[in-house]
Write an enzyme that holds these catalytic residues in place. Structure first.
Site, mmCIF file in Angstrom:
data_model
loop_
_atom_site.group_PDB
_atom_site.id
_atom_site.type_symbol
_atom_site.label_atom_id
_atom_site.label_comp_id
_atom_site.label_asym_id
_atom_site.label_seq_id
_atom_site.Cartn_x
_atom_site.Cartn_y
_atom_site.Cartn_z
ATOM 1 N N SER A 22 0.916 -1.280 0.060
ATOM 2 C CA SER A 22 -0.061 0.016 0.104
ATOM 3 C C SER A 22 0.811 1.313 -0.109
ATOM 4 O O SER A 22 1.619 1.424 -0.974
ATOM 5 C CB SER A 22 -0.963 -0.173 1.237
ATOM 6 O OG SER A 22 -1.814 0.924 1.314
ATOM 7 N N ASP A 46 -3.200 6.384 -2.784
ATOM 8 C CA ASP A 46 -2.185 5.800 -2.347
ATOM 9 C C ASP A 46 -1.498 4.820 -3.287
ATOM 10 O O ASP A 46 -2.030 4.447 -4.431
ATOM 11 C CB ASP A 46 -2.374 5.317 -0.997
ATOM 12 C CG ASP A 46 -3.241 4.153 -0.982
ATOM 13 O OD1 ASP A 46 -3.911 3.991 -1.791
ATOM 14 O OD2 ASP A 46 -3.368 3.268 -0.003
ATOM 15 N N GLU A 103 -12.257 6.560 6.980
ATOM 16 C CA GLU A 103 -11.271 7.330 7.948
ATOM 17 C C GLU A 103 -10.640 8.529 7.208
ATOM 18 O O GLU A 103 -10.800 8.809 6.066
ATOM 19 C CB GLU A 103 -10.153 6.089 8.152
ATOM 20 C CG GLU A 103 -10.540 4.757 8.754
ATOM 21 C CD GLU A 103 -9.591 3.914 8.836
ATOM 22 O OE1 GLU A 103 -9.210 3.351 10.076
ATOM 23 O OE2 GLU A 103 -8.868 3.311 7.813
ATOM 24 N N ALA A 104 -10.151 9.356 8.008
ATOM 25 C CA ALA A 104 -9.658 10.542 7.715
ATOM 26 C C ALA A 104 -8.502 10.354 6.641
ATOM 27 O O ALA A 104 -8.306 11.353 5.818
ATOM 28 C CB ALA A 104 -9.064 11.589 9.007
ATOM 29 N N ARG A 118 -4.644 5.767 22.797
ATOM 30 C CA ARG A 118 -4.875 4.361 22.493
ATOM 31 C C ARG A 118 -3.469 3.794 22.214
ATOM 32 O O ARG A 118 -2.539 4.455 21.897
ATOM 33 C CB ARG A 118 -5.980 4.031 21.400
ATOM 34 C CG ARG A 118 -5.355 4.727 20.171
ATOM 35 C CD ARG A 118 -6.345 4.464 18.886
ATOM 36 N NE ARG A 118 -6.031 3.344 18.412
ATOM 37 C CZ ARG A 118 -5.221 2.814 17.331
ATOM 38 N NH1 ARG A 118 -4.503 3.823 16.966
ATOM 39 N NH2 ARG A 118 -5.158 1.513 17.126
ATOM 40 N N THR A 126 1.226 -1.876 16.582
ATOM 41 C CA THR A 126 2.628 -2.448 16.243
ATOM 42 C C THR A 126 3.815 -2.331 16.909
ATOM 43 O O THR A 126 4.700 -2.644 16.922
ATOM 44 C CB THR A 126 2.652 -1.941 14.721
ATOM 45 O OG1 THR A 126 2.681 -0.363 14.627
ATOM 46 C CG2 THR A 126 1.607 -2.604 13.874
#
Length: 562
Positions: A67, A284, A389-390, A520, A524
Site C-alpha cells: 500500500s 495511495d 477514515e480521515a 490508545r 504495532t
C-alpha cells in the site's frame, strides 16, 4: 492428512526457510515487512489461502502489496469470499503459520488445523485463488512463492491476474463468488457506465452553469495512476490529468501519494504554482485511499486538505438528498414505504467538526475502534452504511433488501411517472451502488463518485471544502514500557485501565475550548498514541503535549523505576 500430501508440504516448505529473529503478525494490512525477508511468509499465506478456499468452498483472493509503505517493503493479505478481509477467527492461525520455525512444525500446525476445521484435503474438492500484485519490483518473485504455497495443497489452483489495484482484486473475488463477470474490463465497464449514468441524470439547470469538470490526480507512482490512464479514456463528462502515474521514473510513495499528502499537508512531487485553484486529488500506492487538496498560493506552504471526513460528508449529504426526493409523498403509495436506515460510521480519529456536521444533518453517527474491519462490519448493519477514515479509506455499503426494494421502486415509478424526480433519485441511488466498490475502499470508484456529485451540485472544491471548518488537531506518540497496560472502551475514547489516567486526561482537556483528547495503544509498537483537538492549533498542540506528559507519568520508563 495423507502421507503424499504431508510429503509434498515438507518438501516444498524446506525451500522457504523463515527469517531468523523476526516475528510477524497478521493485521488489517495482512503481513508487511521489508520485501527481502518475506518469501517464506508469502509461501505460507499461499497455503493459508488454499485452505480458506477449501473450507469455504469459494474463490479466495491473495494480494501482494504494501500500500502506502516505501517501495522496498512488500506485504501479503487474503481476500475472503465476500470480497472483505480475512475472517478475524483465522488471524491467529495465520500468525502461527508465518512464525513456524521448521517444516515439521509447519506440517504439524497445518495437520492439527485441518482436522479442527474439518477441511477436505483429499484432492477431490478444488480450491481457486485469484492472485494480484501492485507495481513493486519485488512483487513478481513473491508471487512465485505464493504460487508454490498454493500448489503444495492438493486440488488448489492459482489464477494469476497480474498487476491490479488492491480494490480491483477485492471486487473480482466478490463478483466471482456472486456468479458475475470478474475481469478487469468488467470492473472498468461497471464503474465507467455507472459514472456516465450519474452524469446523464444531472439536472438541466446545473448543466447550464458549466461547472469545472477537470481534476488533476497524483497516482503515487503506483498501480492506481497506471489504471487511471486506462479509465480516463472510457469517461465522458470528466477531464482527468494523471501525474506520477508510475512510468516517469519516480519512486512509489516517495514524496507522493495520499498518505504523504494527508500526513504532511504539503503538495506531492510534480505539483506546483501552476496548479493553484485547480481541483487536485491523490491516491495511495495500491489505490485504496483517496484525498483531495488545493495547492497553496505563494507564501503558504500548507495545502488545503479535503480528507476522508469531507469525502464521507459529501457522500452522506448527497445520498440523504436522494432519499428525501425518493420518499416524498406522492399519489402512489403501493411500494413506497421502505424506511431505509442510513448510518454513518467513523472512528475516534474523525475530526469533531465532521461528526457535528453529520449530526446536524440529522444522520445517525456511530463510532468504532480504529481499523477498517471494525468500520466495515458496523456499516453492514445499515440499509445504507457509509464509513471513512480521515486517511481517505472508505466506502458505501447497500443491503441486498434495500437494493431489491430500490429496483422494484424504480420500475414502479417508470410505469406511473416516467422521468419524474422520484424515479431519477432511484436511478441515482442504484448507480451509486454499482459505481462504489462495496467490497472495500476504492480510490478509483470514490474519485468518480466525488466528481459526479460535485458536477450534480455545481460545486467547486472550495464550496465543498466549506461544508465545515476542521478543528485543529495534533497526534503524538509516547514510548512506554508496556502498551498493553492501557485498556480502552467506548470505541477507544475512554481509558479504563490503569486507574486514574482517564481522570487526569479529562482534567487537561477541560482547560481548552472545544477540547477533545483520547489515547490508545499502538497495534504495532510499544507506544501510546495521543490525539488532541481544540479551537486553535496552539491549543491542540498544548493539549496533546500535556496529555503526553500524563501518559509518561503513568506508563513511561520513569514510572516503572527503570
Amino acid at each position: 492428512m495423507k502421507e503424499e500430501q504431508s510429503s509434498l508440504l515438507l518438501k516444498s516448505s524446506s525451500l522457504f526457510p523463515p527469517p531468523q529473529g523476526v516475528k510477524l503478525s497478521y493485521g488489517t494490512a495482512g503481513f508487511r515487512a521489508d520485501a527481502s525477508i518475506l518469501k517464506s511468509t508469502v509461501y505460507r499465506v499461499g497455503i493459508l489461502a488454499a485452505l480458506r478456499s477449501l473450507k469455504t468452498q469459494s474463490v479466495v483472493g491473495l494480494m501482494i502489496t504494501a500500500s502506502h509503505n516505501k517501495v522496498t517493503d512488500n506485504g501479503i493479505k487474503i481476500v475472503d469470499p465476500s470480497g472483505g478481509m480475512l475472517s478475524q477467527e483465522w488471524e491467529p492461525f495465520a500468525d502461527q503459520l508465518a512464525n513456524a520455525q521448521t517444516p515439521e512444525a509447519l506440517l504439524s500446525l497445518i495437520t492439527e488445523f485441518v482436522k479442527k476445521e474439518n477441511i477436505p484435503l483429499d484432492g477431490v474438492q478444488s480450491a481457486k485463488i485469484l492472485l494480484g500484485r501492485d507495481t513493486r519490483p519485488s512483487g513478481q518473485s513473491l508471487l512465485e512463492a505464493a504460487k508454490q504455497g498454493i500448489s503444495s495443497i492438493f486440488g488448489a489452483i492459482a489464477l494469476d491476474l497480474g498487476i491490479l489495484t488492491t480494490p480491483q482484486l477485492h471486487w473480482m473475488v466478490r463478483a466471482r463468488n456472486k456468479g458475475l463477470k470478474a475481469t478487469e474490463p468488467a470492473y472498468f465497464e461497471q464503474i465507467s457506465s455507472s459514472f456516465r449514468c450519474l452524469i446523464d441524470l444531472i439536472p438541466n439547470e446545473t448543466k447550464c452553469n458549466k461547472t469545472d469538470n477537470t481534476v488533476v490526480v497524483d497516482g503515487a507512482d503506483g498501480v492506481g495512476g497506471d489504471k487511471l490512464e486506462v479509465l480516463k479514456n472510457m469517461l465522458t463528462g470528466l477531464v482527468m490529468e494523471v501525474r506520477n502515474f508510475g512510468k516517469g521514473g519516480g519512486l512509489l510513495n516517495d514524496g507522493v501519494g495520499a498518505d504523504f499528502v494527508q500526513k504532511e499537508k504539503v503538495v506531492p512531487r510534480g505539483f506546483g504554482s501552476d496548479d493553484v485553484g485547480i481541483r487536485c486529488a491523490s491516491l495511495d500506492g495500491d489505490a485504496d485511499r483517496l484525498v483531495y487538496f488545493l495547492v497553496p498560493t505563494s507564501g503558504n506552504s500548507k495545502i488545503d486538505l479535503v480528507d476522508g471526513d469531507k469525502i464521507l460528508s459529501l457522500f452522506a449529504l448527497f445520498i440523504k438528498e436522494q432519499q428525501s426526493i425518493l420518499t416524498k409523498e406522492g399519489n402512489e403509495k403501493s411500494n413506497s414505504n421502505f424506511q431505509a436506515r442510513l448510518g454513518i460510521v467513523q472512528t475516534a480519529y474523525a475530526n469533531g467538526a465532521s461528526t457535528d456536521y453529520l449530526k446536524q444533518l440529522g444522520l445517525e453517527v456511530i463510532s468504532t475502534p480504529t481499523g477498517v474491519k471494525h468500520l466495515h462490519e458496523k456499516a453492514a448493519q445499515f440499509d445504507i452504511g457509509i464509513y471513512f477514515e480521515a486517511n481517505g479509506h472508505g466506502t458505501i455499503l447497500f443491503s441486498e433488501s434495500y437494493l431489491s426494494w430500490l429496483e422494484a421502486r424504480k420500475n414502479e415509478l417508470g410505469l406511473v411517472s416516467e422521468g419524474s424526480e422520484q424515479q431519477k433519485a432511484a436511478l441515482r441511488l442504484l448507480s451509486i451502488s454499482n459505481l462504489i466498490n462495496q467490497a472495500v475502499g476504492d480510490a478509483l470508484s470514490c474519485l468518480l463518485l466525488v466528481e459526479a456529485i460535485l458536477q450534480h451540485k455545481g460545486w467547486s472544491i472550495h464550496k465543498w471544502n466549506e461544508l465545515y471548518q476542521d478543528l485543529p488537531s495534533r497526534q503524538l506518540k509516547v514510548k512506554v514500557v508496556d502498551r498493553t497496560a492501557v485498556v480502552t472502551a467506548n470505541a477507544e475514547t475512554l481509558v479504563v485501565s490503569p486507574p486514574g489516567i482517564q481522570e487526569a486526561i479529562d482534567a487537561e482537556t477541560a482547560k481548552y475550548p472545544k477540547g477533545r483528547c483520547f489515547i490508545r495503544p499502538s497495534g504495532t509498537e510499544d507506544v501510546i498514541r495521543v490525539y488532541a483537538e481544540a479551537s486553535t492549533q496552539e491549543a491542540a498542540d498544548s493539549l496533546a503535549n500535556s496529555v503526553a506528559k500524563v501518559v509518561d507519568q503513568f506508563l513511561g520508563f520513569g514510572s516503572s523505576g527503570q
